[in-house]
Motif scaffolding. Structure first.
Motif, mmCIF file in Angstrom:
data_model
loop_
_atom_site.group_PDB
_atom_site.id
_atom_site.type_symbol
_atom_site.label_atom_id
_atom_site.label_comp_id
_atom_site.label_asym_id
_atom_site.label_seq_id
_atom_site.Cartn_x
_atom_site.Cartn_y
_atom_site.Cartn_z
ATOM 1 N N ARG A 144 0.815 -1.218 0.000
ATOM 2 C CA ARG A 144 0.000 0.000 0.000
ATOM 3 C C ARG A 144 0.852 1.273 0.000
ATOM 4 N N ILE A 145 0.302 2.294 -0.639
ATOM 5 C CA ILE A 145 0.867 3.640 -0.628
ATOM 6 C C ILE A 145 -0.059 4.491 0.233
ATOM 7 N N ILE A 146 0.508 5.183 1.221
ATOM 8 C CA ILE A 146 -0.292 5.989 2.141
ATOM 9 C C ILE A 146 0.204 7.428 2.058
ATOM 10 N N ASN A 147 -0.665 8.314 1.611
ATOM 11 C CA ASN A 147 -0.295 9.712 1.408
ATOM 12 C C ASN A 147 -1.004 10.616 2.400
ATOM 13 N N ILE A 148 -0.245 11.458 3.072
ATOM 14 C CA ILE A 148 -0.870 12.426 3.980
ATOM 15 C C ILE A 148 -1.282 13.651 3.176
ATOM 16 N N ALA A 149 -2.585 13.839 3.084
ATOM 17 C CA ALA A 149 -3.148 15.021 2.428
ATOM 18 C C ALA A 149 -3.616 15.966 3.538
ATOM 19 N N SER A 150 -4.827 16.454 3.434
ATOM 20 C CA SER A 150 -5.347 17.381 4.446
ATOM 21 C C SER A 150 -6.808 17.654 4.141
ATOM 22 N N LEU A 151 -7.558 18.037 5.155
ATOM 23 C CA LEU A 151 -8.919 18.525 4.883
ATOM 24 C C LEU A 151 -8.870 19.767 4.005
ATOM 25 N N ALA A 152 -7.744 20.511 4.072
ATOM 26 C CA ALA A 152 -7.566 21.675 3.199
ATOM 27 C C ALA A 152 -7.375 21.256 1.749
ATOM 28 N N GLY A 153 -7.251 19.948 1.499
ATOM 29 C CA GLY A 153 -7.199 19.420 0.149
ATOM 30 C C GLY A 153 -8.561 18.978 -0.360
ATOM 31 N N ARG A 154 -9.574 19.134 0.460
ATOM 32 C CA ARG A 154 -10.974 18.879 0.063
ATOM 33 C C ARG A 154 -11.783 20.173 0.120
ATOM 34 N N ILE A 155 -11.434 21.025 1.085
ATOM 35 C CA ILE A 155 -12.131 22.293 1.279
ATOM 36 C C ILE A 155 -11.076 23.407 1.251
ATOM 37 N N ALA A 156 -11.119 24.233 0.219
ATOM 38 C CA ALA A 156 -10.110 25.289 0.062
ATOM 39 C C ALA A 156 -10.355 26.403 1.068
ATOM 40 N N LEU A 157 -9.292 26.791 1.754
ATOM 41 C CA LEU A 157 -9.418 27.783 2.815
ATOM 42 C C LEU A 157 -8.768 29.100 2.411
ATOM 43 N N PRO A 158 -9.427 30.228 2.689
ATOM 44 C CA PRO A 158 -8.810 31.529 2.407
ATOM 45 C C PRO A 158 -7.571 31.728 3.273
ATOM 46 N N GLY A 159 -6.513 32.250 2.656
ATOM 47 C CA GLY A 159 -5.268 32.423 3.380
ATOM 48 C C GLY A 159 -4.384 31.190 3.372
ATOM 49 N N PHE A 160 -4.897 30.090 2.804
ATOM 50 C CA PHE A 160 -4.138 28.836 2.714
ATOM 51 C C PHE A 160 -3.915 28.463 1.247
ATOM 52 N N THR A 161 -3.887 29.446 0.365
ATOM 53 C CA THR A 161 -3.917 29.190 -1.069
ATOM 54 C C THR A 161 -2.833 28.232 -1.521
ATOM 55 N N ALA A 162 -1.583 28.498 -1.158
ATOM 56 C CA ALA A 162 -0.481 27.645 -1.592
ATOM 57 C C ALA A 162 -0.612 26.245 -0.999
ATOM 58 N N TYR A 163 -0.885 26.178 0.306
ATOM 59 C CA TYR A 163 -0.970 24.887 0.991
ATOM 60 C C TYR A 163 -2.142 24.060 0.458
ATOM 61 N N SER A 164 -3.323 24.685 0.361
ATOM 62 C CA SER A 164 -4.500 23.970 -0.140
ATOM 63 C C SER A 164 -4.259 23.432 -1.546
ATOM 64 N N SER A 165 -3.603 24.225 -2.392
ATOM 65 C CA SER A 165 -3.347 23.798 -3.764
ATOM 66 C C SER A 165 -2.543 22.501 -3.791
ATOM 67 N N THR A 166 -1.523 22.418 -2.942
ATOM 68 C CA THR A 166 -0.694 21.212 -2.936
ATOM 69 C C THR A 166 -1.468 20.003 -2.425
ATOM 70 N N LYS A 167 -2.323 20.221 -1.436
ATOM 71 C CA LYS A 167 -3.054 19.092 -0.873
ATOM 72 C C LYS A 167 -4.190 18.627 -1.797
ATOM 73 N N PHE A 168 -4.806 19.555 -2.543
ATOM 74 C CA PHE A 168 -5.738 19.140 -3.583
ATOM 75 C C PHE A 168 -5.011 18.265 -4.600
ATOM 76 N N ALA A 169 -3.775 18.641 -4.929
ATOM 77 C CA ALA A 169 -2.982 17.869 -5.883
ATOM 78 C C ALA A 169 -2.675 16.472 -5.333
ATOM 79 N N VAL A 170 -2.367 16.369 -4.042
ATOM 80 C CA VAL A 170 -2.093 15.069 -3.423
ATOM 81 C C VAL A 170 -3.336 14.183 -3.474
ATOM 82 N N VAL A 171 -4.493 14.766 -3.179
ATOM 83 C CA VAL A 171 -5.745 14.003 -3.222
ATOM 84 C C VAL A 171 -6.014 13.506 -4.640
ATOM 85 N N GLY A 172 -5.850 14.383 -5.631
ATOM 86 C CA GLY A 172 -6.093 13.983 -7.016
ATOM 87 C C GLY A 172 -5.138 12.898 -7.467
#
Length: 335
Positions: A161-189
């Motif tokens: 198995r491959i286990i990747n740590i993403a974030s809730l910020a990778g499902r729900i984009a948060l204001p002020g977290f633009t860079a971080y959320s973008s990377t975690k959306f990418a990890v989820v995808g």
């Protein structure tokens, strides 16, 4: 008649839920199994390495600094832990780590790869520097891709198995977290796509999606220094439009948000452990079920305008950007 049907439906649901619960509780034997974990210098990675070593797994604990304090403590903790030097942004170090692990395994495969290494950058888009975007993306997303691609053949060998740590910020984009959320959306995808590709090989791909926890990523002092540096380096135009008063208010708001970070780090480590050890792991974990997963899943399914309103209210900076102030608007009208 209706009551009988309803009662039968409840029984079926209860049986399915109980069966699923029992199925998920089944664990695999750790005998002969090896796990690679990135970002073990501290935090989740460090704690998971210790936890899995106690369960009998051979752990390759990849550290950004293999001579640092965290790496030294890991070596002293257990003979089951092998520290590996690994900067996930370096193709050379990833390849060297792959060759080292492969030689240590002596023909055996890896049971699991845990892509834990990650950094944060919490700043509004207009003063978040391009270098910050690139650095966070290179660690959080490209680091995950780079390590996964290198070690995946070893995981296919064991049908692991491959286990990747993403974030809730990778499902729900948060204001002020633009860079971080973008990377975690990418990890989820990446994880969702890879999971569907790996199904034919029997390899499981799993995401762990925490909210904010008190780790290095949510360190208030470090993020304040990072923002101050980027603010000082941004253009005069942007600083004029937002104003120092707004910037300071943003930092105060960010500090308030970060103070709500959970101290229950064990929730994340427990989910990571289950993802590694369960014979039938979930494809997605959100620590914790009732306080984070259920509310966030419902919120993510709500209309965008509702999400915008709620998040805009929660994350609202209690100052107006200078360019929107009454005085500035009057000046613009006069022109």
């Amino acid at each position: 008649m209706f009551m009988c049907t309803f009662g039968a439906a409840l029984i079926v649901v209860a049986v399915v839920v109980a069966g699923n619960f029992l199925l998920r509780r089944r664990i695999v034997s750790s005998d002969g199994k090896a796990v690679l974990i990135t970002g073990c210098d501290r935090g989740f990675g460090y704690m998971l390495a210790v936890q899995l070593s106690k369960l009998g797994y051979r752990v390759f604990a990849a550290c950004y600094d293999a001579t640092g304090e965290g790496a030294t403590k890991l070596r002293e903790t257990s003979s089951f832990i092998v520290v590996v030097q690994l900067d996930v942004t370096s193709d050379k170090q990833v390849e060297e780590a792959r060759r080292f692990v492969e030689s240590e395994l002596d023909g055996d495969g890896l049971w699991a790869v845990v892509n834990n290494a990650g950094i944060g950058a919490f700043a509004e888009a207009e003063w978040c520097s391009l270098s910050a975007y690139q650095t966070v993306m290179n660690v959080n997303w490209m680091g995950t891709v780079r390590v996964t691609k290198s070690f995946l053949p070893l995981v296919r060998t064991t049908r692991g198995r491959i286990i990747n740590i993403a974030s809730l910020a990778g499902r729900i984009a948060l204001p002020g977290f633009t860079a971080y959320s973008s990377t975690k959306f990418a990890v989820v995808g990446f994880s969702d796509s890879l999971r569907r590709e790996m199904f034919k090989f029997g390899v499981k791909v799993i995401t762990i999606e925490p909210s904010l926890y008190k780790t290095a990523i949510s360190n208030e002092e470090a993020l304040t220094r990072q923002n101050a540096k980027m603010w000082g380096e941004t253009s005069q135009e942007v600083r004029h439009e937002y104003g120092d008063t707004y910037f300071r208010a943003y930092l105060a708001k960010l500090a308030t948000i970060l103070r709500y970070s959970s101290e229950k780090i064990h929730e994340v480590v427990d989910d990571l452990t289950h993802a590694v050890t369960s014979s039938h792991p979930y494809t997605r974990y959100v620590p914790a079920l009732f306080t984070n997963q259920l509310p966030s899943d419902g919120f993510a399914a709500s209309p965008n305008h509702f999400q915008d309103f709620v998040l805009g209210t929660i994350f609202k900076v209690p100052e107006t950007p200078a360019c929107l102030s009454a005085e500035r608007l009057d000046e613009q009208k006069a022109l």
